[in-house]
Design a protein around this motif. Structure first.
Motif, PDB file in Angstrom:
ATOM      1  N   HIS A 197       0.811  -1.208   0.000  1.00  0.00           N
ATOM      2  CA  HIS A 197       0.000   0.000   0.000  1.00  0.00           C
ATOM      3  C   HIS A 197       0.850   1.267   0.000  1.00  0.00           C
ATOM      4  N   THR A 198       2.129   1.112  -0.274  1.00  0.00           N
ATOM      5  CA  THR A 198       3.028   2.261  -0.365  1.00  0.00           C
ATOM      6  C   THR A 198       3.626   2.307  -1.763  1.00  0.00           C
TER       7      THR A 198
ATOM      8  N   SER B 127       6.406   7.498  -3.913  1.00  0.00           N
ATOM      9  CA  SER B 127       6.019   8.461  -2.875  1.00  0.00           C
ATOM     10  C   SER B 127       7.061   8.567  -1.762  1.00  0.00           C
TER      11      SER B 127
ATOM     12  N   VAL C  54      -2.941   4.315   7.500  1.00  0.00           N
ATOM     13  CA  VAL C  54      -3.002   4.144   6.047  1.00  0.00           C
ATOM     14  C   VAL C  54      -4.348   3.567   5.634  1.00  0.00           C
TER      15      VAL C  54
ATOM     16  N   GLY D  65      -6.890   6.167   5.742  1.00  0.00           N
ATOM     17  CA  GLY D  65      -6.700   7.177   4.702  1.00  0.00           C
ATOM     18  C   GLY D  65      -6.645   8.599   5.212  1.00  0.00           C
TER      19      GLY D  65
ATOM     20  N   GLU E 205      -3.844  10.520   5.896  1.00  0.00           N
ATOM     21  CA  GLU E 205      -2.778  11.335   5.309  1.00  0.00           C
ATOM     22  C   GLU E 205      -1.955  10.462   4.366  1.00  0.00           C
ATOM     23  N   PRO E 206      -1.997  10.730   3.058  1.00  0.00           N
ATOM     24  CA  PRO E 206      -1.326   9.851   2.096  1.00  0.00           C
ATOM     25  C   PRO E 206       0.186   9.767   2.272  1.00  0.00           C
ATOM     26  N   ARG E 207       0.808  10.792   2.835  1.00  0.00           N
ATOM     27  CA  ARG E 207       2.269  10.777   2.979  1.00  0.00           C
ATOM     28  C   ARG E 207       2.739  10.070   4.249  1.00  0.00           C
TER      29      ARG E 207
END
Length: 422
Positions: free
Chosen positions: A280-281, A285, A344, A347, A349-351
């Motif tokens: 999921h990473t 990014s 994660v 959801g 914060e995507p970073r």
């Protein structure tokens, strides 16, 4: 056709994890960074994206978290936890203050908001019990005087997870203060009740679960753990906390037998969990957050060393032992990823996921190095400073062959005294 693709994909993952584990074992370091890298390779944007087996990997990852916390609970008895809580809580508070605060501040400075700040605080706070235990064993330090101090801090961190995870779960679910307080109250009440029952009736519980047949013992313990974890999840308390409490409730021969039976399953599903997090990473990014992750790793490596040094000093350990204690605590690993994984999935914060991945990759590699070299490096630096101080003192002391210069420069500063001699 779909099942054939699933079997091929999942078989390839397990085979790859086995080979990576053997490679890590050959060079005597933790396989966690390799598992994370494998997840990045199999995930979206990686070299070999998965398709058919991703849903099964997600279920396996959830089981991995449950088994990690169950095995952690099996390591401790309820009396051990109560004793550590009474005697070592100041070290636990210092540990939380020095290591959770930098993560929270970093999240706020990056504009991620208060929920992400609480999550990142947990990522930077909790050390990796698994990695640290392995490093201490590899270095032959299990009998050292500072080792009980290290283990006490790890025990307090693990116990704090029983309170921290329900808070995170409630925050990520977006519930209000009333519902969040209720969730935390349920978690604290459950933890207190389990500790009470384990202290008073631990033998009775263990006798109920006990079996001479390894197969029956495995099925009963595993089934009970997953059942309690599911109930805890339904109550918004966290499945991991439920599993941890089951582990605490079991003791004696049952705990030892369950530990040996479940260890291979734990290792398998924990590896799957790290792969799932990597899935999921997006590898693309990570470079944008690499510098913040590196800065955060440097800061929290120093604060962990300070934590261990302070706790060992409080326990009247020698200076060498204080540095060894601090260096041993640096590694982060499974629990940092567990905490980040919750965020994660929600959801928020995507970073956050990429930063946590980079952060853990850095410290799970640096941690064994600081454990090995923190004390020698500190001794080297201390020796250099001491020699420099002696040299400065030697220059400052007037020579007996030059009494007239001594009279002229008595009471003057070093710089002036040197100038007079020239």
């Amino acid at each position: 056709m779909h099942s054939a693709v699933f079997l091929i994909e999942f078989g390839a993952i397990i085979l790859a994890l086995g080979l990576l584990g053997r490679f890590a074992g050959r060079f005597r370091f933790s396989p966690i960074p390799l598992y994370l890298l494998a997840g990045l390779a199999f995930g979206e944007g990686g070299l070999l994206p998965l398709g058919a087996s991703e849903e099964f990997v997600a279920i396996g990852a959830e089981i991995g978290v449950i088994l990690l916390l169950l095995m952690l609970g099996l390591e401790y008895t309820a009396s051990d936890l109560v004793s550590n809580l009474k005697t070592q809580y100041p070290a636990g508070l210092v540990d939380m203050g020095l290591n959770a605060v930098p993560g929270a501040i970093a999240a706020l400075l990056m504009g991620w908001g208060p929920v992400a700040a609480v999550v990142l605080a947990g990522v930077t706070w909790i050390s990796s019990s698994g990695v640290i235990a392995k490093v201490l064993n590899d270095l032959g330090r299990l009998g050292n005087r500072e080792t009980p101090v290290i283990l006490s801090i790890l025990v307090l961190e693990d116990l704090a997870m029983a309170v921290y995870l329900p808070i995170i779960t409630a925050l990520l679910a977006g519930v209000g203060w009333a519902a969040g307080s209720l969730t935390l109250g349920i978690a604290l009440g459950a933890a207190g009740l389990v500790l009470f029952l384990a202290v008073r009736y631990g033998r009775v519980i263990s006798r109920f679960v006990s079996s001479d047949d390894p197969e029956k013992l495995l099925l009963v313990v595993l089934g009970l753990t997953i059942l309690v974890a599911g109930i805890a999840q339904q109550l918004q308390v966290s499945a991991a906390v439920g599993a941890f409490l089951v582990g605490i409730a079991l003791s004696g021969e049952v705990a030892e037998g369950a530990h040996s039976l479940l260890a291979p399953l734990r290792d398998l599903f924990a590896a799957v969990f790290f792969v799932f997090f990597g899935l999921h990473t997006d590898p693309a990014s990570i470079p944008p957050v690499l510098l913040p992750a590196l800065l955060l790793a440097v800061v929290t490596a120093c604060t962990k060393i300070a934590t261990g040094y302070w706790a060992a000093r409080r326990a009247k350990i020698s200076v060498k032992g204080r540095w060894r204690a601090g260096g041993a605590l640096v590694a982060r690993g499974e629990f940092s990823i567990v905490i980040a994984g919750l965020a994660v999935t929600a959801g928020i914060e995507p970073r956050l996921g990429p930063l946590a991945t980079a952060y853990v990759l850095i410290l799970v590699i640096v941690g064994p190095l600081t454990a090995r070299f923190a004390q020698p490096v500190a001794a080297l630096v201390s020796g250099a400073v001491s020699r420099r101080g002696e040299a400065t003192a030697a220059v400052a002391v007037p020579s007996p062959r030059e009494p007239e210069q001594s009279t002229k420069t008595e009471g003057s500063l070093d710089g002036h005294e040197t100038s007079g001699r020239s």
